[in-house]
Each structure stands twice: as structure tokens, then as C-alpha cells.
Design a protein around this motif. Structure first.
Motif, PDB file in Angstrom:
ATOM      1  N   THR A  86       0.851  -1.048  -0.121  1.00  0.00           N
ATOM      2  CA  THR A  86       0.051   0.094   0.522  1.00  0.00           C
ATOM      3  C   THR A  86       0.485   0.858  -0.253  1.00  0.00           C
ATOM      4  OG1 THR A  86      -0.066   0.277   2.050  1.00  0.00           O
ATOM      5  CG2 THR A  86      -1.920  -1.142   0.995  1.00  0.00           C
ATOM      6  N   ASP A  87       1.831   1.156  -0.100  1.00  0.00           N
ATOM      7  CA  ASP A  87       2.896   2.168   0.812  1.00  0.00           C
ATOM      8  C   ASP A  87       3.957   2.557  -1.077  1.00  0.00           C
ATOM      9  OD1 ASP A  87       4.328   0.141  -0.113  1.00  0.00           O
ATOM     10  OD2 ASP A  87       5.573   0.919   2.175  1.00  0.00           O
ATOM     11  N   LEU A  88       4.197   1.738  -2.255  1.00  0.00           N
ATOM     12  CA  LEU A  88       4.084   2.099  -3.558  1.00  0.00           C
ATOM     13  C   LEU A  88       4.386   3.148  -4.315  1.00  0.00           C
ATOM     14  CD1 LEU A  88       3.775  -1.577  -4.458  1.00  0.00           C
ATOM     15  CD2 LEU A  88       6.246  -0.566  -3.427  1.00  0.00           C
ATOM     16  N   LYS A  89       4.794   4.247  -4.924  1.00  0.00           N
ATOM     17  CA  LYS A  89       4.940   5.203  -5.722  1.00  0.00           C
ATOM     18  C   LYS A  89       4.463   4.297  -6.822  1.00  0.00           C
ATOM     19  CE  LYS A  89       8.030   7.896  -3.954  1.00  0.00           C
ATOM     20  NZ  LYS A  89       9.802   8.989  -4.567  1.00  0.00           N
ATOM     21  N   PRO A  90       3.481   5.281  -7.885  1.00  0.00           N
ATOM     22  CA  PRO A  90       2.825   4.725  -9.150  1.00  0.00           C
ATOM     23  C   PRO A  90       4.086   4.656  -9.985  1.00  0.00           C
ATOM     24  CG  PRO A  90       1.393   6.210  -8.311  1.00  0.00           C
ATOM     25  CD  PRO A  90       2.736   6.412  -7.074  1.00  0.00           C
ATOM     26  N   GLY A  91       3.946   3.165 -10.301  1.00  0.00           N
ATOM     27  CA  GLY A  91       5.131   2.878 -11.004  1.00  0.00           C
ATOM     28  C   GLY A  91       4.632   1.388 -12.378  1.00  0.00           C
ATOM     29  N   ARG A  92       6.062   0.881 -12.880  1.00  0.00           N
ATOM     30  CA  ARG A  92       6.492  -0.126 -13.203  1.00  0.00           C
ATOM     31  C   ARG A  92       7.250  -0.963 -12.278  1.00  0.00           C
ATOM     32  NH1 ARG A  92       8.344  -2.569 -18.562  1.00  0.00           N
ATOM     33  NH2 ARG A  92       6.742  -4.229 -19.288  1.00  0.00           N
ATOM     34  N   TYR A  93       6.617  -2.514 -11.938  1.00  0.00           N
ATOM     35  CA  TYR A  93       7.552  -2.802 -10.392  1.00  0.00           C
ATOM     36  C   TYR A  93       7.482  -4.543 -11.759  1.00  0.00           C
ATOM     37  CZ  TYR A  93       6.553   0.558  -7.575  1.00  0.00           C
ATOM     38  OH  TYR A  93       6.944   1.556  -6.936  1.00  0.00           O
ATOM     39  N   PRO A  94       9.003  -5.343 -11.808  1.00  0.00           N
ATOM     40  CA  PRO A  94       8.769  -6.712 -12.067  1.00  0.00           C
ATOM     41  C   PRO A  94       8.420  -7.687 -11.346  1.00  0.00           C
ATOM     42  CG  PRO A  94      10.639  -5.981 -11.124  1.00  0.00           C
ATOM     43  CD  PRO A  94      10.386  -4.729 -11.107  1.00  0.00           C
ATOM     44  N   VAL A  95       8.389  -8.497 -11.589  1.00  0.00           N
ATOM     45  CA  VAL A  95       7.572 -10.213 -10.903  1.00  0.00           C
ATOM     46  C   VAL A  95       8.845 -10.846 -11.509  1.00  0.00           C
ATOM     47  CG1 VAL A  95       6.124 -11.983 -10.799  1.00  0.00           C
ATOM     48  CG2 VAL A  95       5.547  -9.097 -10.321  1.00  0.00           C
ATOM     49  N   THR A  96       9.470 -11.908 -10.923  1.00  0.00           N
ATOM     50  CA  THR A  96      10.634 -12.510 -11.268  1.00  0.00           C
ATOM     51  C   THR A  96      10.386 -14.184 -11.048  1.00  0.00           C
ATOM     52  OG1 THR A  96      12.379 -10.926 -11.216  1.00  0.00           O
ATOM     53  CG2 THR A  96      13.013 -13.235 -11.630  1.00  0.00           C
ATOM     54  N   ILE A  97      11.099 -15.264 -11.768  1.00  0.00           N
ATOM     55  CA  ILE A  97      10.766 -16.207 -11.625  1.00  0.00           C
ATOM     56  C   ILE A  97      11.804 -16.912 -11.546  1.00  0.00           C
ATOM     57  CG2 ILE A  97       9.429 -18.763 -11.363  1.00  0.00           C
ATOM     58  CD1 ILE A  97       7.026 -17.719 -11.865  1.00  0.00           C
ATOM     59  N   VAL A  98      12.563 -17.102 -10.749  1.00  0.00           N
ATOM     60  CA  VAL A  98      14.384 -17.965 -11.498  1.00  0.00           C
ATOM     61  C   VAL A  98      14.069 -19.467 -10.406  1.00  0.00           C
ATOM     62  CG1 VAL A  98      17.141 -18.429 -10.275  1.00  0.00           C
ATOM     63  CG2 VAL A  98      15.496 -16.174 -10.196  1.00  0.00           C
ATOM     64  N   ALA A  99      14.482 -20.133 -11.631  1.00  0.00           N
ATOM     65  CA  ALA A  99      14.001 -22.289 -11.745  1.00  0.00           C
ATOM     66  C   ALA A  99      15.581 -22.443 -12.537  1.00  0.00           C
ATOM     67  CB  ALA A  99      12.307 -22.543 -12.550  1.00  0.00           C
ATOM     68  N   HIS A 100      15.491 -23.601 -12.050  1.00  0.00           N
ATOM     69  CA  HIS A 100      16.560 -25.322 -13.146  1.00  0.00           C
ATOM     70  C   HIS A 100      17.831 -24.297 -12.383  1.00  0.00           C
ATOM     71  CE1 HIS A 100      13.755 -27.248 -14.824  1.00  0.00           C
ATOM     72  NE2 HIS A 100      12.791 -26.557 -15.004  1.00  0.00           N
ATOM     73  N   HIS A 101      18.208 -23.726 -11.248  1.00  0.00           N
ATOM     74  CA  HIS A 101      19.867 -23.939 -10.993  1.00  0.00           C
ATOM     75  C   HIS A 101      19.948 -21.777 -11.039  1.00  0.00           C
ATOM     76  CE1 HIS A 101      18.631 -27.891 -10.118  1.00  0.00           C
ATOM     77  NE2 HIS A 101      20.331 -27.026  -8.671  1.00  0.00           N
ATOM     78  N   HIS A 102      19.031 -21.065 -11.467  1.00  0.00           N
ATOM     79  CA  HIS A 102      19.387 -20.516 -11.908  1.00  0.00           C
ATOM     80  C   HIS A 102      19.923 -20.235 -13.592  1.00  0.00           C
ATOM     81  CE1 HIS A 102      19.540 -17.708  -7.887  1.00  0.00           C
ATOM     82  NE2 HIS A 102      20.204 -18.837  -7.649  1.00  0.00           N
TER      83      HIS A 102
END
Length: 375
Positions: free
Chosen positions: A343-359
Motif C-alpha cells: 500500500t506504500d508504493l509509488k505509481p510505476g512498473r515493477y518486475p515480477v521474477t521467477i528463477v528456476a533450474h538452478h538460475h
């Protein structure tokens, strides 16, 4: 040991001693065309209530043996006599066989049978041994026990893939059913394991072998490719033997290489995955929610319990759970959960990251946070 928990496992065994055996069957009766049945019936099964009072008619008990074929000295044989009331047995039911070395009393059980479990003598030589069951000194049933030579102690490491993978589940087994072996404190140590693993006797899988010790564990998930040593220790820290094991992550050409992973897909959790657009850029307001879906045909071993989605926009690291619902039928294995936007974020574009298979697989989508809640 009875080791049938996986079909098609790649197993590696290690003999701990050099020994020879002879087929000298002095003591056991030689097999003149032995029966392969473990159940011997002296007559047709009687009709009527097995709990009825004894009569003057002859009783017709049925003998059933378990673990009596192709067994080693020291293994347990089950003996069960059915269709005999307690009044008829009079607590005087006994099994006799030179394979035991002593008479074995059968006890009355709540399932209306007389039974016992008894180990074969460690001094048994290979061959066929007769077994008789008597009631008050009168023989009522016969069968035989087939004894094999003793087998040298062995330590095995078993895993599911062609090559052991980091993070993979594996099974450790020590079988020392051999004359003179003692003790129950066995531990396996390796730099490939999170911690030392104690082997224990598990009667669910090793009911007939009292000297089988096993454990399941996981290889550490971040192991570098290479050969690792698994060392078996006995009582008082005595080193018994060690076994090398090659461990490596999948690589190009392997069937499980990178697992055909795709995602993350972002969508509205109130609409559902089947009906919502699968977006790679999802708009949401502060305090809102976004569902994250990940597909992977062949995750790395153990990865199913470690998959996460991270984002500076989320209130916490999002642990992805396997979707076992009917909605996943016919789809690649998929993993999902729902995140809450800070709730404390500034408007903007934020990444959603998934790391798999030992990076080796890193995929990123984005949530766009607006000034007002949209979902």
C-alpha cells in the motif's frame, strides 16, 4: 530387502565383503520337485461358524506360510493356521522345522487364527527344509521353506533419474543380514547432504528382513556438478564403507533440460485463470491482488516445493503451489498463488521474477501499480 517403492529406479549397490558359498545341503531336505505354493491345505475348508464349539468331527486346518521361498538365513517367516478354533487348538499349536532350530509356538490371534513370526537360524545351509505344524503333538499340516545362501552386507544409494540431480530425493539402504553382524546405529554422511542421515529399520517395507536399515533424504539443491562420496558409519562412529555418486544438473540434450518452462502469467484472481486474459503486464492498485501462474513440464528435482515469485511490489515473497485441481487436466504442470500489492508504493512498473533450474531459467513480467486500487 524389499525395495519396490519406485519402478525403474537407477540403483547402485556395493558389496562389503568377499565370500563364497557352497550348495552343501547337509541338514535340509533336498528338493525332489518342490512345490512353489506357500499355502498347504489338508482338506477342503469346513463350512459353518469357525467359532462354534468343538465337535467329534475331524477339523481341517489350513496352513499358510509367508516369506518361506527364496529366503536367507536370519529372515523372518510367517506361519498361520486357519480354520482351527481356540478350543480345538488348546494353546498347544506348534511349528517344527530344522530351519528354525527350535519348536515355534503359535499363539491365538484376534482374527481367529494361530500364528507366529520367527527368524530362520543364521546357521542354515542352502536347501529345502520341511515344516510341520502339530496340535497337541499330532501333525495337522505340512509345508517347506527354501533357504538361499547368506548374502554379503550391501550399501545402496537409489534415485529416480538416470543421473542424480541436485535437490533430488534419494534412498539410502544398508542390508547386513549376515552371520555375526550386530548393532542398529547406522548413519550416512556426505557433503551432498544437508546433514547426516540416520538409517532405521522400517517394518512397513522390510518386514521379513530384521537387518535392513534405510532412510529417504534430499540432495542439497545448489550442488555443483561432480562426484560426491557417501560414507556409511556404524556404531561408535566406525566407518563401514563409502560409495561415490555422480551428481549433475541437466544439460542440453537431456530430456529434463530447462523443463519447457514459461510464465509468469499474471491475471485477476477474482476472474480465474481459465477466463482471465494471461498478461505479461498487469495493472493493479495499492493493496490490490494479482495471481501468478508458472508452467514447467519437468521441474528440477525438489523444485516444486521451492518455486517462488518475487517483486518489490509484493508484500512478501510469493511461494508457488502445485495446481492439482481438475482445471489443470491436460496442461503442463503448473504452479500458482496470489500476491498482495503493497500500500506504500509509488505509481510505476515493477518486475515480477521467477528463477528456476538452478538460475538457468529467469523470467520476468511486470505489474503496473496505479494511484488507485483497480483489482
Amino acid at each position: 530387502m524389499n525395495w519396490t517403492r519406485l519402478v525403474g529406479l537407477a540403483a547402485a549397490g556395493f558389496a562389503l565383503c568377499a565370500c563364497t558359498h557352497t550348495a552343501n545341503a547337509s541338514g535340509p531336505t533336498q528338493n525332489p520337485g518342490a512345490s512353489t505354493h506357500s499355502t498347504h491345505q489338508t482338506a477342503h475348508k469346513p463350512a459353518g461358524n469357525r467359532d462354534s464349539a468343538p465337535t467329534r468331527t475331524p477339523f481341517t486346518p489350513v496352513l499358510e506360510l509367508t516369506g518361506n521361498l527364496d529366503v536367507r538365513p536370519g529372515q523372518l517367516v510367517g506361519i498361520r493356521l486357519d480354520f482351527l478354533t481356540r478350543a480345538q487348538g488348546r494353546d498347544a499349536v506348534t511349528a517344527h522345522s530344522p530351519a528354525f532350530g527350535e519348536p515355534v509356538p503359535l499363539r491365538w490371534q484376534n482374527d481367529d487364527s494361530y500364528s507366529a513370526v520367527h527368524p530362520l537360524a543364521m546357521t542354515d545351509k542352502p536347501g529345502w527344509y520341511p515344516l510341520d505344524v502339530s496340535v497337541a503333538g499330532h501333525t495337522v499340516a505340512h509345508d517347506r521353506i527354501h533357504v538361499l545362501p547368506s548374502k554379503c552386507p550391501s550399501f545402496t544409494v537409489t534415485f529416480a533419474s538416470e543421473v542424480a540431480r541436485p535437490g533430488e530425493l534419494l534412498w539410502l539402504n544398508f542390508d547386513d543380514l549376515y552371520p555375526g553382524e550386530r548393532g542398529t546405529d547406522f548413519t550416512v554422511r556426505s557433503t551432498a547432504l544437508h546433514q547426516p542421515v540416520r538409517l532405521v529399520h522400517d517394518e512397513r517395507y522390510d518386514l521379513s528382513n530384521p537387518r535392513a536399515f534405510s532412510a529417504s533424504t534430499e540432495l542439497a539443491p545448489g550442488l555443483a556438478n561432480g562426484k560426491y562420496t557417501f560414507t556409511l558409519y556404524g556404531p561408535h562412529g566406525r566407518r563401514i564403507t563409502q560409495k561415490p555418486l555422480t551428481i549433475r544438473a541437466s544439460r542440453p540434450g537431456d530430456a529434463d533440460y530447462l523443463g519447457k518452462a514459461h510464465g509468469p502469467d499474471l491475471y485477476d484472481p477474482t476472474v480465474g485463470y481459465a477466463d482471465a486474459p494471461h498478461r505479461h503486464d498487469f495493472t493493479v492498485g495499492p493493496g490490490g491482488r494479482v495471481a501468478v501462474m508458472w508452467h514447467d513440464a519437468v521441474p528440477d528435482p525438489g523444485e516444486e516445493t521451492r518455486l517462488t515469485a518475487t517483486s518489490p511490489a509484493f508484500t512478501r515473497v510469493l511461494h508457488l503451489n502445485r495446481d492439482d485441481g481438475k482445471s489443470a487436466d491436460g496442461d503442463d504442470p503448473r504452479y500458482l498463488n496470489t500476491a498482495t500489492i503493497r500500500t506504500d508504493l509509488k505509481p510505476g512498473r515493477y518486475p515480477v521474477t521467477i528463477v528456476a533450474h538452478h538460475h538457468r531459467v529467469i523470467k520476468v513480467d511486470y505489474v503496473t501499480v496505479t494511484t488507485r486500487q483497480t483489482h
